[in-house]
Motif scaffolding. Sequence first.
Motif, PDB file in Angstrom:
ATOM      1  N   ALA A 107       0.839  -1.215   0.000  1.00  0.00           N
ATOM      2  CA  ALA A 107       0.000   0.000   0.000  1.00  0.00           C
ATOM      3  C   ALA A 107       0.869   1.258   0.000  1.00  0.00           C
ATOM      4  O   ALA A 107       0.541   2.244  -0.673  1.00  0.00           O
ATOM      5  CB  ALA A 107      -0.924  -0.003   1.208  1.00  0.00           C
ATOM      6  N   SER A 108       2.000   1.227   0.709  1.00  0.00           N
ATOM      7  CA  SER A 108       2.811   2.453   0.760  1.00  0.00           C
ATOM      8  C   SER A 108       3.501   2.688  -0.590  1.00  0.00           C
ATOM      9  O   SER A 108       3.679   3.824  -1.019  1.00  0.00           O
ATOM     10  CB  SER A 108       3.797   2.418   1.934  1.00  0.00           C
ATOM     11  N   ASP A 109       3.833   1.618  -1.284  1.00  0.00           N
ATOM     12  CA  ASP A 109       4.403   1.785  -2.633  1.00  0.00           C
ATOM     13  C   ASP A 109       3.348   2.327  -3.606  1.00  0.00           C
ATOM     14  O   ASP A 109       3.645   3.160  -4.473  1.00  0.00           O
ATOM     15  CB  ASP A 109       4.964   0.457  -3.157  1.00  0.00           C
ATOM     16  N   ARG A 110       2.120   1.876  -3.460  1.00  0.00           N
ATOM     17  CA  ARG A 110       1.049   2.401  -4.324  1.00  0.00           C
ATOM     18  C   ARG A 110       0.861   3.902  -4.071  1.00  0.00           C
ATOM     19  O   ARG A 110       0.679   4.680  -5.000  1.00  0.00           O
ATOM     20  CB  ARG A 110      -0.276   1.652  -4.059  1.00  0.00           C
ATOM     21  N   ARG A 111       0.944   4.277  -2.803  1.00  0.00           N
ATOM     22  CA  ARG A 111       0.798   5.718  -2.474  1.00  0.00           C
ATOM     23  C   ARG A 111       1.935   6.524  -3.089  1.00  0.00           C
ATOM     24  O   ARG A 111       1.739   7.600  -3.636  1.00  0.00           O
ATOM     25  CB  ARG A 111       0.779   5.921  -0.948  1.00  0.00           C
ATOM     26  N   TYR A 112       3.149   5.955  -3.027  1.00  0.00           N
ATOM     27  CA  TYR A 112       4.304   6.644  -3.633  1.00  0.00           C
ATOM     28  C   TYR A 112       4.034   6.909  -5.122  1.00  0.00           C
ATOM     29  O   TYR A 112       4.275   8.016  -5.630  1.00  0.00           O
ATOM     30  CB  TYR A 112       5.577   5.794  -3.473  1.00  0.00           C
TER      31      TYR A 112
END
Length: 347
Positions: A107-112
């Motif tokens: 999820a944090s990579d998608r946000r990036y």
Amino acid sequence: MADANKGYRFTFGPWNLSAGADMFGPAVRKEIPFSRMIKLYKRLGFDGVQFHDDDVVPADWGAAETQRGVRRVKRMLDNEGLFCELVAPRLWEHPKTIDGAFTSNSASDRRYAIERSKRTIDIGRALGTKNLVLWLAREGTYIREAKDPVAAVGAIVDAINALLEYDPDVRILLEAKPNEPMDSSYLPTAAHMIGIAYRTADPSRVGVLIESAHAILAGLDPSEEMAYAIWHDKLWSVHLNDQNGLKFDEDKAFGSVDLRRAFNQVWVLERAGYGQNGECVGFDVKPMRTTKQADITKHLSNSRQFFLDLVDVVRSLDGERIEKLRRSRDYAELERYILGALMGRER
Ligand code: XUL
Ligand code: MN
């Protein structure tokens, strides 16, 4: 004065002047600094520039530095009388995009990926363009079981919606490619992308950029891909080039492998009035690794020249004769007529 570009506007991005590094060997030419590269555009008959975000400013720069850097590039464009056609976030090099960007399992990579795309929209707006290109490089898998392919489609639509909402004027141009770097890419063709465009929050702001080689790698004819997108009013840019069969993405000079296939692309574009609503003719071509430093722009000037020569061929054709041959279903004669025209022979 006669228009040397015959009514078209030509563009390319800085990566088209690569130093020749490939998977199996390092660079063989010197990198050309952008301040020098930009002087080549007009001389080569080009009108505008395409950028990845980090062609403009490094991806890790902070807000104030980024703004200053973008303004500097805008001044350079203005001084040369060039415009920026589009910007594209480079969502395939950063460690946070190893498992994909919008479809990463993290999820944090998608946000990036979404934040980086928003920043790219801002860069584009400061350079005077509303066009954001998304080549979904690592949205796919090396093994099918790695991700949920149904959820992946939704994740891409959600990301597009977030970007449409972020900037009410942005236009998103989706660029399809069926493979490389992934074994298998999500939304591998322009038609897949047009399909999801209609499911986004504002379909009128989601279209496609079609690259000839990417269509060929999917086993499709680029002129038919372009025609399909034109029917939907969604062909907003092109990356013309050529490709010798199902290999790696070769980015050969336009028309250099299959002249008739190139002719058909120009025929479709020309007859549809492509460019009359501001669309550009972009090239995505690579110099051969064997190319000497002094010849570094020849694949670009050749591509542009082949395009313009094919425009002449298309404009020289007798439309009535073609219609008559279609009506009488004499396709052998039509083929003879087209090939004769391509060989510069009046028949
Ligand atoms: C990759 C490719 C990209 C896009 C822009 O094959 O074509 O350069 O055109 O990100
Ligand atoms: Mn491309």
